[in-house]
Structures are given as C-alpha cells and as structure tokens.
Design a protein around this motif. Structure first.
Motif, mmCIF file in Angstrom:
data_model
loop_
_atom_site.group_PDB
_atom_site.id
_atom_site.type_symbol
_atom_site.label_atom_id
_atom_site.label_comp_id
_atom_site.label_asym_id
_atom_site.label_seq_id
_atom_site.Cartn_x
_atom_site.Cartn_y
_atom_site.Cartn_z
ATOM 1 N N SER A 21 -10.880 -7.694 -5.672
ATOM 2 C CA SER A 21 -11.334 -8.567 -7.075
ATOM 3 C C SER A 21 -11.635 -7.477 -8.174
ATOM 4 O O SER A 21 -12.722 -6.971 -7.840
ATOM 5 C CB SER A 21 -12.526 -9.980 -6.580
ATOM 6 N N SER A 22 -11.431 -7.384 -9.097
ATOM 7 C CA SER A 22 -11.782 -6.377 -10.708
ATOM 8 C C SER A 22 -13.575 -6.265 -11.121
ATOM 9 O O SER A 22 -13.817 -5.816 -11.232
ATOM 10 C CB SER A 22 -10.253 -6.277 -11.276
ATOM 11 N N ASN A 23 -12.701 -7.805 -11.257
ATOM 12 C CA ASN A 23 -13.964 -8.023 -11.546
ATOM 13 C C ASN A 23 -15.363 -8.221 -11.378
ATOM 14 O O ASN A 23 -16.472 -7.484 -11.134
ATOM 15 C CB ASN A 23 -14.621 -10.173 -11.776
ATOM 16 N N GLY B 52 -1.965 -2.615 -11.054
ATOM 17 C CA GLY B 52 -1.104 -2.657 -10.047
ATOM 18 C C GLY B 52 -0.706 -4.211 -9.860
ATOM 19 O O GLY B 52 0.650 -4.596 -9.065
ATOM 20 N N THR B 53 -1.128 -4.806 -10.710
ATOM 21 C CA THR B 53 -1.007 -6.461 -10.741
ATOM 22 C C THR B 53 0.249 -6.453 -10.917
ATOM 23 O O THR B 53 1.771 -6.803 -10.850
ATOM 24 C CB THR B 53 -1.637 -7.127 -11.647
ATOM 25 N N ALA B 54 1.040 -5.806 -12.173
ATOM 26 C CA ALA B 54 2.345 -5.836 -12.976
ATOM 27 C C ALA B 54 3.441 -5.023 -12.010
ATOM 28 O O ALA B 54 4.282 -5.621 -12.020
ATOM 29 C CB ALA B 54 2.466 -5.141 -14.600
ATOM 30 N N ALA C 18 -5.150 -14.225 -7.500
ATOM 31 C CA ALA C 18 -5.013 -14.413 -8.992
ATOM 32 C C ALA C 18 -3.145 -13.468 -9.853
ATOM 33 O O ALA C 18 -2.042 -14.641 -10.716
ATOM 34 C CB ALA C 18 -5.873 -14.265 -9.924
ATOM 35 N N GLY C 19 -3.586 -12.752 -9.255
ATOM 36 C CA GLY C 19 -1.897 -12.400 -9.468
ATOM 37 C C GLY C 19 -0.697 -12.974 -8.884
ATOM 38 O O GLY C 19 0.445 -13.441 -9.437
ATOM 39 N N ALA C 20 -0.856 -13.396 -6.948
ATOM 40 C CA ALA C 20 0.260 -14.483 -7.098
ATOM 41 C C ALA C 20 1.088 -15.429 -7.675
ATOM 42 O O ALA C 20 2.063 -16.145 -8.024
ATOM 43 C CB ALA C 20 -0.053 -14.951 -6.075
ATOM 44 N N LEU D 90 -1.148 -7.705 0.207
ATOM 45 C CA LEU D 90 -0.627 -6.686 -1.408
ATOM 46 C C LEU D 90 -2.109 -6.766 -1.840
ATOM 47 O O LEU D 90 -1.713 -5.355 -3.226
ATOM 48 C CB LEU D 90 0.342 -7.731 -1.984
ATOM 49 N N ASP D 91 -2.662 -7.250 -2.521
ATOM 50 C CA ASP D 91 -3.634 -7.916 -3.708
ATOM 51 C C ASP D 91 -5.020 -6.121 -2.904
ATOM 52 O O ASP D 91 -5.470 -5.844 -4.315
ATOM 53 C CB ASP D 91 -4.776 -8.953 -2.879
ATOM 54 N N MET D 92 -5.460 -6.072 -2.333
ATOM 55 C CA MET D 92 -5.270 -5.278 -1.820
ATOM 56 C C MET D 92 -5.078 -3.623 -2.227
ATOM 57 O O MET D 92 -6.089 -3.477 -3.303
ATOM 58 C CB MET D 92 -5.244 -4.268 -0.160
ATOM 59 N N ALA D 93 -3.971 -3.299 -2.298
ATOM 60 C CA ALA D 93 -3.406 -1.882 -3.107
ATOM 61 C C ALA D 93 -3.743 -2.185 -4.538
ATOM 62 O O ALA D 93 -4.076 -2.146 -5.272
ATOM 63 C CB ALA D 93 -1.684 -1.859 -2.127
ATOM 64 N N ARG D 94 -3.195 -3.547 -5.135
ATOM 65 C CA ARG D 94 -2.957 -3.811 -6.399
ATOM 66 C C ARG D 94 -4.449 -3.221 -7.430
ATOM 67 O O ARG D 94 -4.453 -3.724 -8.289
ATOM 68 C CB ARG D 94 -1.795 -4.833 -6.582
ATOM 69 N N THR D 95 -5.026 -4.187 -6.523
ATOM 70 C CA THR D 95 -7.133 -4.652 -7.118
ATOM 71 C C THR D 95 -7.547 -3.473 -7.376
ATOM 72 O O THR D 95 -7.861 -2.681 -7.943
ATOM 73 C CB THR D 95 -7.928 -5.239 -6.704
ATOM 74 N N VAL E 153 -5.526 -0.183 -7.364
ATOM 75 C CA VAL E 153 -4.757 -0.416 -8.707
ATOM 76 C C VAL E 153 -5.319 -0.627 -10.157
ATOM 77 O O VAL E 153 -5.486 0.435 -11.744
ATOM 78 C CB VAL E 153 -3.328 0.171 -8.631
ATOM 79 N N ASN E 154 -5.102 -1.286 -10.121
ATOM 80 C CA ASN E 154 -6.177 -2.143 -11.572
ATOM 81 C C ASN E 154 -7.260 -1.807 -11.846
ATOM 82 O O ASN E 154 -8.187 -0.865 -13.032
ATOM 83 C CB ASN E 154 -6.136 -3.489 -10.620
ATOM 84 N N ILE E 155 -7.921 -1.005 -10.621
ATOM 85 C CA ILE E 155 -9.589 -0.488 -11.174
ATOM 86 C C ILE E 155 -9.490 0.939 -11.354
ATOM 87 O O ILE E 155 -9.970 1.384 -12.634
ATOM 88 C CB ILE E 155 -10.742 -1.092 -10.319
HETATM 89 N N1 ASP Z 1 -7.381 -9.382 -7.283
HETATM 90 C C1 ASP Z 1 -6.312 -8.934 -8.289
HETATM 91 C C2 ASP Z 1 -7.461 -8.043 -9.168
HETATM 92 O O1 ASP Z 1 -8.816 -8.683 -9.084
HETATM 93 C C3 ASP Z 1 -5.559 -9.196 -9.879
HETATM 94 C C4 ASP Z 1 -5.069 -10.117 -8.953
HETATM 95 O O2 ASP Z 1 -4.562 -11.187 -8.287
HETATM 96 O O3 ASP Z 1 -3.300 -9.491 -9.230
HETATM 97 O O4 ASP Z 1 -7.507 -7.105 -9.966
#
Ligand code: ASP
Length: 407
Positions: free
Chosen positions: A262-264, A298-300, A343-345, A372-377, A379-381
C-alpha cells in the motif's frame, strides 16, 4: 546514535520469508491468529499518522513556498515528471511482455469474470478533488481532497501574511510531532515487516510459480529495470545523486511498501526517507503525498505486462497501435488506482475494456496478484521519492546531507 534500522528491517523481511516457507500452508491458521496481528498493528500505527501528517506537512509546505507562483511551477513540473515516468514504465512492461511472451501457449483454466472499472473522466477527477466538507474529507482519509484543502490553507496563510504566523507555527509544530511519531513507528518496523511477510510466504510458498511464473518474472524484471535505469538516470542527470545513495536512503520505505502493498500506508515513511535525503519539507510533502495517490509507475508497468499477457493467453494478437492504446489507458488507469492493496488489479479491467480484451483474464492474475502487488507498490513509492529529489534539484533546493541517512 542512529541505529541500523534499515538492516534490521531487511533482516525482518528475510526472516519472515524463511519462517513462512518453513512453516508452510499447514499452519496458516496459527500464523494468521498469532503472528499476523503484529503486522496489522504496524500498518494501523502508520495509518493512524497519515492524515495528520499529510495535512500538517502540506500546509507548512504550501505556506513556506513564499509565493503562489512557485507552488504552480512545482505543480506543473511534478505532473510532467509523473506522466513521463509512468509512460516509460508501460513501455518497459510492453517490451518485456513482447520479448518474454508470458501468455503464449498457456492452457487456459476456468477463470472468474471480473467486473469492469469505469474510466475516470479527467474533469471528474478535478471536481472530485475539492471536498464539499473539508472535515469530512479528513475523517474519510480522502487523500486528494486533503491535499487540495491543505494547499488552500497554505495559500491562505501566505496571502494573509503576518497575522497568520501563529497558524503557520501551529502546523509546523504539529508536523514535527507527527514526524517524531513516525520515527517511533519505524522503530517497530522490523517486527511488523516480519509479521506481515510470514503469512504471505506461508500461503503462497514456492509453488505459486507454475504456469504464471513468467508473468511474475516479467513484472519483477521490469520493476528492477525501471528503477535501475529510469530513476538512476533521473537522479544522476538532474540531482547528481549516486543511485547507491538513493536506494540505500529509500530502502526502509521500499521494504514497507513491499510488505504492506500500500502506497498510502507507506506514505509517512516515504516522506521521512525523502526528507532525510535532503529534499526540503515543502517540496517533499507536496510531491510525495500527491505521488502516493496519482503516480504509480509500478502499477502502470504491471498493467502493460498483464494486458499483453492476457491477449497472448487468449490468442488475441495486438497491433502496434493497440499497444500504444495500452500506454494511454494504463497511464490513466494508474492515476485512478488507489494506493491500497490490490487496487491495480481492479483498474486493469479498465485497460482490458478499452482494448476489448476478455475481462475474465483478470481472474488469471488474481491468484498471484499479491506477489505482483509487492513489486509494483515498491516501484510506486520509490518513484515518488525519485521525482521529489529531481524536482528539489531543479529548484536548486536539494541539500546533500549524507550523514542523516540511516544505514
Ligand atoms: N497496491 C498498489 C499501491 O498501493 C496499487 C496497486 O494495486 O497497483 O501502490
């Protein structure tokens, strides 16, 4: 003395994975009852800090900028960097999915149909940013509305001038207190990370791989490449900051993002790590808080890989133009994605709808989405922090302050 908190967090991560794999799925109930709550405690302590931290730091940030024009300039630059890095991330994802062909020859199994997400209209996003009740926005934790309200407060303070000084000082003191709380919570992170990781490792184990292994590998390679090339490049070109220093500085937030998905929830730690790397409070609070909600490289990237994967799995060839459409829709979809787990899914259905690909395809991904969420989150932050440093550097305000970075 600064403790080696980053090392401890990493040890917590590795031990959590090892313990989860050793104990395995058979004891999942025990782990969920007795271990996981210590992780939940960690997430809740961070969540507790988010709204007051974002509000106070952003008000201070916006009112310390001195003039409203600077705020506008930084806003424009931030949005540009966000859009460009997200578009590059999708190209990286598409490139890997074209080369690795994760979905080709996949024997389709029964999949659940997904409900389509509706595309966010750009003007709708903007109107929704203004709360009809600012206290309600704070209570609901609506990040974009809180950001808008805080910016207005900051601008108001600037325009009022001398008389608003006590108000400014109040928020400044409040934000100091919030950062102190975040430091305390980070001290608990090694245990929290361990307790969050163990159930995931126990549940998914090594056999989560199998037919979807290639998707996981493609997303992970993409994430690593994007961080190593795009963020390192940005930082070297604009900030003359060594990537090693950057990745070491952002590591605590990266591990927390990896484990919480979770980025938040990671936001307070991303903010602290970014400031420790020399980004002034006004810039970091604005860029990082906004980024946690709207900037998701990451999500993109993941949406790019998965859209192509699903097309391949259903044997639907996509032309070059259709792949370019993925870039456009996935940038929008990633902006509309909330910074919460999974959320990305959900937003992936938006990309599939635009391309007329079968929504059931998301069912293929669901089983492995947590991995997958672990990796993309992460990258997101990491991306939010990299852009904040870049913008501080272009404003000539990046303080190189290496002794503050905890290792
Ligand atoms: N979990 C991601 C995030 O919090 C959002 C996603 O599901 O891609 O950044």
């Amino acid at each position: 003395m600064k403790s080696k908190i980053t090392t401890k967090i990493l040890i917590g991560l590795v031990l959590g994975i090892i313990a989860g794999l050793l104990v395995g799925k058979t004891h999942l109930t025990f782990i969920n009852t007795w271990i996981k709550p210590f992780g939940t405690l960690f997430i809740r302590m961070i969540q507790m800090s988010i709204v007051p931290l974002v509000l106070s730091t952003l008000v201070v940030g916006a009112s310390s900028m001195g003039d409203v024009r600077k705020l506008g300039r930084i806003g424009v630059k931030t949005i540009l960097f966000f859009l460009i890095t997200s578009a590059i991330a999708i190209f990286v994802g598409l490139f890997l999915a074209n080369v690795m062909k994760p979905g080709v020859g996949l024997a389709l199994f029964d999949v659940e149909a997904a409900a389509a997400a509706s595309p966010p209209h750009i003007l709708q996003i903007i109107t929704d940013m203004i709360p009809t009740n600012s206290i309600g926005a704070l209570a609901a934790g609506n990040m974009l509305q809180i950001i808008a309200f805080a910016l207005f407060l900051g601008v108001g303070i600037t325009l009022v001038g001398e008389k608003a000084k006590p108000f400014h000082n109040f928020f400044e003191s409040w934000s100091e207190v919030m950062f102190q709380i975040v430091s305390i919570v980070i001290g608990y992170a090694p245990i929290g990370v361990f307790a969050l990781m163990m159930p995931v490792a126990a549940e998914h184990g090594p056999n989560v791989l199998g037919p979807l292994a290639k998707v996981i590998v493609a997303v992970y390679i993409g994430c690593i490449l994007h961080m190593a090339i795009v963020y390192s490049g940005l930082l070297s070109i604009f900030a003359r900051m060594s990537p090693v220093k950057f990745f070491r500085g952002i590591l605590p937030a990266a591990v927390v993002a990896f484990t919480t998905c979770s980025s938040n929830a990671t936001l307070p730690i991303t903010l602290k790590n970014t400031q420790d790397m020399g980004v002034p409070k006004d810039i970091s609070s604005f860029v990082v808080s906004l980024g946690a909600t709207v900037h998701m490289d990451g999500t993109a990237l993941y949406q790019g890989v998965c859209a192509l994967f699903i097309a391949q799995a259903y044997n639907i060839p996509l032309t070059f133009t259709q792949q370019l459409m993925i870039v456009l829709t996935a940038v929008l979809a990633s902006i509309g994605t909330a910074g919460v787990p999974g959320a990305g899914a959900v937003m992936l259905t938006l990309v599939l709808t635009q391309l007329k690909l079968p929504l059931e395809g998301v069912g293929l991904i669901w089983g492995i989405d947590r991995i997958l969420d672990m990796a993309r989150t992460t990258v997101n932050i990491v991306g939010d922090s990299a852009v904040a440093i870049t913008i501080a550097a272009t404003e000539g305000e990046l303080k190189h302050n290496p002794e503050k970075i905890e290792t």
